[in-house]
Design a protein around this motif. Structure first.
Motif, PDB file in Angstrom:
ATOM      1  N   ASP A  82      32.091 -34.202  16.513  1.00 59.84           N
ATOM      2  CA  ASP A  82      32.311 -35.605  16.895  1.00 59.84           C
ATOM      3  C   ASP A  82      33.043 -36.437  15.851  1.00 59.84           C
ATOM      4  O   ASP A  82      33.526 -37.519  16.164  1.00 59.84           O
ATOM      5  CB  ASP A  82      30.958 -36.290  17.158  1.00 59.84           C
ATOM      6  N   LEU A  83      33.065 -35.978  14.608  1.00 61.85           N
ATOM      7  CA  LEU A  83      33.617 -36.805  13.525  1.00 61.85           C
ATOM      8  C   LEU A  83      34.736 -36.075  12.803  1.00 61.85           C
ATOM      9  O   LEU A  83      34.623 -34.876  12.505  1.00 61.85           O
ATOM     10  CB  LEU A  83      32.523 -37.139  12.507  1.00 61.85           C
ATOM     11  N   GLY A  86      35.865 -36.706   6.615  1.00 64.80           N
ATOM     12  CA  GLY A  86      35.840 -37.959   5.877  1.00 64.80           C
ATOM     13  C   GLY A  86      35.347 -39.156   6.674  1.00 64.80           C
ATOM     14  O   GLY A  86      35.062 -40.207   6.120  1.00 64.80           O
ATOM     15  N   GLU A  87      35.227 -38.987   7.995  1.00 62.31           N
ATOM     16  CA  GLU A  87      34.858 -40.147   8.816  1.00 62.31           C
ATOM     17  C   GLU A  87      33.425 -40.594   8.554  1.00 62.31           C
ATOM     18  O   GLU A  87      33.121 -41.796   8.572  1.00 62.31           O
ATOM     19  CB  GLU A  87      35.050 -39.800  10.304  1.00 62.31           C
TER      20      GLU A  87
ATOM     21  N   MET B   1      29.862 -39.355  20.759  1.00 62.12           N
ATOM     22  CA  MET B   1      29.167 -39.965  19.621  1.00 62.12           C
ATOM     23  C   MET B   1      30.083 -40.889  18.832  1.00 62.12           C
ATOM     24  O   MET B   1      29.693 -41.957  18.404  1.00 62.12           O
ATOM     25  CB  MET B   1      28.664 -38.851  18.713  1.00 62.12           C
ATOM     26  N   THR B   2      31.321 -40.492  18.698  1.00 62.41           N
ATOM     27  CA  THR B   2      32.243 -41.304  17.903  1.00 62.41           C
ATOM     28  C   THR B   2      32.339 -42.728  18.430  1.00 62.41           C
ATOM     29  O   THR B   2      32.285 -43.685  17.669  1.00 62.41           O
ATOM     30  CB  THR B   2      33.637 -40.663  17.901  1.00 62.41           C
ATOM     31  N   LEU B   5      29.313 -44.742  17.562  1.00 62.34           N
ATOM     32  CA  LEU B   5      29.286 -45.107  16.151  1.00 62.34           C
ATOM     33  C   LEU B   5      30.187 -46.299  15.880  1.00 62.34           C
ATOM     34  O   LEU B   5      29.832 -47.224  15.190  1.00 62.34           O
ATOM     35  CB  LEU B   5      29.739 -43.923  15.296  1.00 62.34           C
ATOM     36  N   ARG B   6      31.388 -46.238  16.435  1.00 60.66           N
ATOM     37  CA  ARG B   6      32.321 -47.331  16.174  1.00 60.66           C
ATOM     38  C   ARG B   6      31.760 -48.649  16.689  1.00 60.66           C
ATOM     39  O   ARG B   6      31.916 -49.677  16.070  1.00 60.66           O
ATOM     40  CB  ARG B   6      33.670 -47.021  16.832  1.00 60.66           C
ATOM     41  N   GLN B 293      36.446 -43.271  -0.608  1.00 64.39           N
ATOM     42  CA  GLN B 293      37.351 -43.935   0.322  1.00 64.39           C
ATOM     43  C   GLN B 293      38.626 -44.443  -0.358  1.00 64.39           C
ATOM     44  O   GLN B 293      39.556 -44.872   0.307  1.00 64.39           O
ATOM     45  CB  GLN B 293      36.625 -45.125   0.990  1.00 64.39           C
ATOM     46  N   GLU B 302      40.918 -35.320  -2.261  1.00 61.25           N
ATOM     47  CA  GLU B 302      40.680 -34.837  -0.902  1.00 61.25           C
ATOM     48  C   GLU B 302      41.889 -34.101  -0.326  1.00 61.25           C
ATOM     49  O   GLU B 302      41.755 -33.078   0.321  1.00 61.25           O
ATOM     50  CB  GLU B 302      40.296 -36.008   0.011  1.00 61.25           C
TER      51      GLU B 302
END
Lengths: 449, 440
Positions: A82-83, A86-87, B1-2, B5-6, B293, B302
């Motif tokens: 689902d992600l 890094g999300e 799910m995404t 979440l947002r 981040q 990363e």
């Protein structure tokens, strides 16, 4: 004052002396799928620490795959079904939260620190990656480079780090505590995506995990949220028993010398194989914990500090250390860093003399009473740190202890007598189970000084 | 799910800061003798945390006496009033009082945690350390040897070598140009009189800020402040002068035998009281301050696996401001990482940052701020920091508004002003392949 930088360099693993004890702010529950949970209420600030601890660490790795537990910990941030990679970090950051993870011999832990009304979202994220990790080979290769950089930074750039690694490999003849948590470089270089997924599939399941929530929360609400997010995850029916290769009798003292140009202050360090805290039987570990304080806790008042640093002026730094929270046998360590001009052989003789003095002369009553006073106070001070309390339970529960053991620990410490300490000292100071290491500069350079 | 979440994320933005911040109530306490402290009462755990800061610090070292302030601070718990070092330690251990004494360039700091049960006795002991240290010669010589060992250790530690090299190149003879621990020569030469002089100069009432959090009321705290600090001298010496930044862009390689190079980089920064400080703070968060981040972390770790960690930070000190960053990289990857840092610096200077990154940074910074106030010692330290920066006592309630007020134009302006890729100097300690000392 105390030489803090030296202490940090020598004691590769920081050992919290006294885990925070429990009280009526601590509750527990177990989900139907076997996931255990501990809730620590602290309503001073609207903050929550959310942690998931897996009962798996570097000592559970298959042979030849050293570093896979830690490498997988890194890969757990690389996305799920689902992600995106890094999300998860972006979502936690968007809540003002912090987010990280850690791996040790006996556990792997993931945590977020966030406003307490965001707890459900944190659980949603953590539950998602418990079973639905999705990995890409290119991401895996880049992250393996990151881990190799981490190893180069922590271990290979530091003679003290390399020394510690070599000493551990000598201390354990058979048990996997002999292998570094981060892994040997040549084995890290060969780890694959499939290695990580195999390890993940075996060990990451709710019945192999402990949830710890600490902060401004209501236990009933935490249980409801946990049931909602973690409850639907099916338990694993193929968890292996947690039995590692065990130590044979250790019958010969071991010694090593590491010489390196980068060493500034040579020192001698000795570790002895030592029993750890066991569920329902923490008395010996408690005596060893106090023994470490008696022998090398304070640089002014401990036996080594008082004698070697203060009265005789033969050492710049001395310490004794013992961390009893461990699934299998741990170590008791003693360090002497001599003043310039004094050899490591002399420093080792000083160390032996101090150990003998504990066995021969016993312990000063007043010193023992002061240490007990500090044990009791540590419990009060410890309540100030949410993260520390949560971590104390996490380490204990993944090391084979129970909540009751954690809560009993301050009283067990308080009950330790002089006789207990001497008995524990006689048991632990057995040269046949010891490793003595010299960290020094190359001889040629020593000779010219 | 995404999607779910947002939705949560968006819903979260509006409510977060307000609720969390309201909890911290600061009282200003003035003692009968005129000493001021900021207090947050927190009665749930029976102890008090104090943080005491004297502005000035090791910058006040007399000429030729580098290291005097540091050694003086290391000696405060090594004998006081009629106690020698051991008697003092036994007294502190018997009370389970926890003291720490630290020296910095701009200040010295004393932190204490004392139990409610024996608060008066513990405070009297701390008072002796601050007001009546004995600096006896035996303790002085012993602690001096420890400091000398630390200096020798630093001389072989790549991170310490990097920061000492950067300091020397940037500030030369100014106190900022050398380690506050001093040199083997300067510390060896320090006498008991030098240490006493440093004590009289550094610990004066006109320089002191006090933060207190825990199990104590304002009425109880007032007299305690006088007892603790009232016998210190009222005034000392003038502050050191501003430091000139004397370093140009380029690379300085310091040979060091290690598989990795430690890289410290930077140029001049921005003062804490500059109108653009908040914009700079937010901009730096996006650039390299924000953990996983940040742009630097994303690009260097990363995306490319060139380091375990990289960050940048504003260093607004009293007498000079720097903008710096640090990472470690295997020797054959260091040159590439340095080039990427320069490219990112140039890119942000020229183009600012994407608007969604700015929004994400503001959300993070405003959400994270209330989470800082979660321990007595931590809060006491924050109270001292606020006073030293001359912030108003209601600052906590307004701070997030200042972050939220930063606009894309502000970030563009401050990035263009602050980020000067051609001025970046990289101190590289290791054996990097393809990097040599010199200008770019």
């Amino acid at each position: 004052m105390r030489l803090a930088p030296l202490a940090a360099a020598i004691m590769a693993v920081a050992s919290p002396l006294w885990a925070a004890s429990g009280d009526d702010t601590v509750t527990t529950f177990t989900l139907p799928n076997g996931m255990n949970a501990v809730v620590i209420e602290d309503n001073r600030a609207p903050v929550v620490v959310h942690m998931v601890w897996y009962n798996v660490g570097a000592a559970d790795e298959p042979p030849g795959k050293s570093g896979i537990a830690h490498f997988l910990e890194h890969l757990m941030f690389k996305g799920t079904d689902d992600l995106e990679p890094g999300e998860l970090g972006d979502i936690v950051a968007a809540q003002g939260g912090s987010n990280n993870a850690f791996t040790s011999f006996d556990y792997t832990g993931y945590f977020q620190r966030v406003a307490s009304d965001r707890l459900g979202l944190m659980m949603e994220l953590e539950a998602d990656r418990m079973r639905d990790l999705v990995l890409d080979n290119e991401d895996m290769l880049t992250e393996r480079d990151v881990v190799l950089e981490e190893r180069a930074q922590r271990t290979d750039s530091s003679p003290g780090g390399q020394f510690q690694e070599q000493r551990a490999a000598l201390q354990y003849l058979n048990h996997p505590y002999r292998i570094p948590i981060i892994g040997w470089q040549h084995e890290i270089e060969q780890l694959t995506l499939q290695d990580a997924l195999d390890f993940y599939d075996v060990f990451y399941a709710p019945n192999n995990a402990t949830l710890i929530v600490a902060g401004d929360v209501d236990p009933a609400e935490v249980e409801a949220l946990a049931l909602e997010h973690y409850g639907p995850i099916a338990p694993s029916d193929s968890l292996p028993d947690r039995v590692r290769p065990s130590e044979p009798p250790q019958i010969a003292p071991r010694r090593l010398t590491l010489a390196d140009d980068r060493v500034s202050n040579p020192y001698v360090i000795r570790t002895y194989l030592a029993p750890e805290r066991d569920a329902g039987a923490q008395e010996t570990a408690a005596a060893l914990t106090i023994l470490a304080q008696v022998l090398g806790g304070s640089s002014q008042t401990s036996i080594m500090g008082r004698t070697l640093e203060q009265d005789e002026g033969v050492a710049l730094y001395t310490s004794a250390f013992y961390s009893g929270t461990s699934l299998d046998d741990t170590t008791f360590g003693v360090v002497v860093l001599p003043v310039p001009g004094r050899s490591l052989e002399q420093a080792e003789a000083d160390m032996d003399r101090m150990i003998q003095s504990v066995l021969d002369n016993g312990i000063d009553d007043a010193q023992l009473e002061r240490i007990k006073t500090q044990v009791r106070a540590a419990e009060i001070y410890g309540r100030d740190s949410l993260q520390g309390r949560a971590r104390g339970y996490g380490v204990a529960l993944t090391s084979g202890l129970t909540v009751e053991d954690v809560q009993a620990w301050p009283d067990v410490l308080d009950a330790v007598t002089e006789d207990d300490i001497i008995a524990a000292a006689r048991q632990v100071f057995d040269m046949r189970q010891s490793v003595t290491g010299y960290l020094m500069r190359p001889e040629a350079e020593e000779a010219t000084q | 799910m995404t999607i779910l979440l947002r939705a949560c994320v968006v819903a979260a933005l509006a409510v977060l800061p307000v609720r969390a911040i309201a909890a911290v109530e600061i009282q200003e306490v003035t003692s009968p003798g005129g000493i001021t402290a900021w207090l947050v009462e927190e009665r749930s755990i029976p102890f008090v945390a104090l943080d005491i800061r004297f502005e000035g610090g090791a910058n006040l070292d007399a000429p030729g006496k580098r290291g005097a302030t540091n050694l003086m601070m290391g000696l405060l718990e090594e004998g006081a009033a009629d106690m020698d070092a051991r008697a003092f330690a036994e007294a502190a251990e018997g009370l389970a009082a926890r003291f720490s004494f630290e020296a910095f360039n701009d200040s010295v700091s004393i932190s204490a945690e004392v139990l409610t049960d024996n608060r008066d006795a513990s405070m009297a002991l701390l008072r002796d350390a601050l007001v009546a240290p004995t600096f006896d010669q035996t303790a002085l010589d012993r602690v001096r040897d420890q400091v000398l060992a630390g200096i020798e250790q630093d001389a072989r530690d790549p991170e310490e070598i990097a920061s000492a090299t950067m300091a020397r190149l940037a500030f030369g003879e100014h106190p900022y140009g050398s380690a506050l621990e001093g040199t083997l020569e300067s510390v060896t030469a320090l006498t008991r009189e030098d240490i006493q002089a440093a004590h009289g100069t550094v610990l004066t009432r006109d320089r002191v800020y006090v933060g207190v959090t825990g199990d104590i009321s304002a009425a109880e705290l007032g007299p305690l402040l006088d007892e603790l600090l009232g016998d210190l001298p009222a005034t000392g010496v003038p502050n050191a002068s501003e430091a000139d930044y004397t370093l140009d862009g380029g690379v300085t390689v310091v040979d060091y035998p290690s598989p990795q190079s430690v890289v410290l980089f930077g140029h001049e920064g921005i003062a804490r009281d500059d109108d653009d400080f908040f914009a700079a703070y937010v901009m730096n968060h996006i650039l390299g301050g924000g953990g996983f981040q940040s742009k630097l972390m994303t690009e260097v770790r990363e995306e490319r696996g060139l380091t375990y960690g990289i960050g940048s930070f504003l260093v607004p000190r009293d007498l000079a401001a720097q903008h710096m960053g640090q990472f470690s990289s295997t020797n054959d990857k260091t040159a590439e990482a340095v080039q990427i840092v320069r490219d990112i610096w140039a890119d942000v200077a020229a183009n600012g940052v994407a608007e969604d990154r700015l929004e994400a940074a503001k959300t993070y910074l405003t959400g994270a701020y209330p989470l800082r106030f979660d321990g007595n010692g931590t809060i006491a330290g924050i109270l001292v920091g606020m006073q030293a920066q001359e912030l108003p006592i209601d600052y906590i309630a307004t701070r997030n508004d200042k972050v939220m007020a930063v606009t894309p134009d502000d970030v563009r302006r401050v990035a263009e002003r602050l980020l000067q890729p051609e001025d970046l100097h990289f101190v590289v300690v290791g054996q990097p392949i393809g990097l040599e000392t010199g200008a770019f």
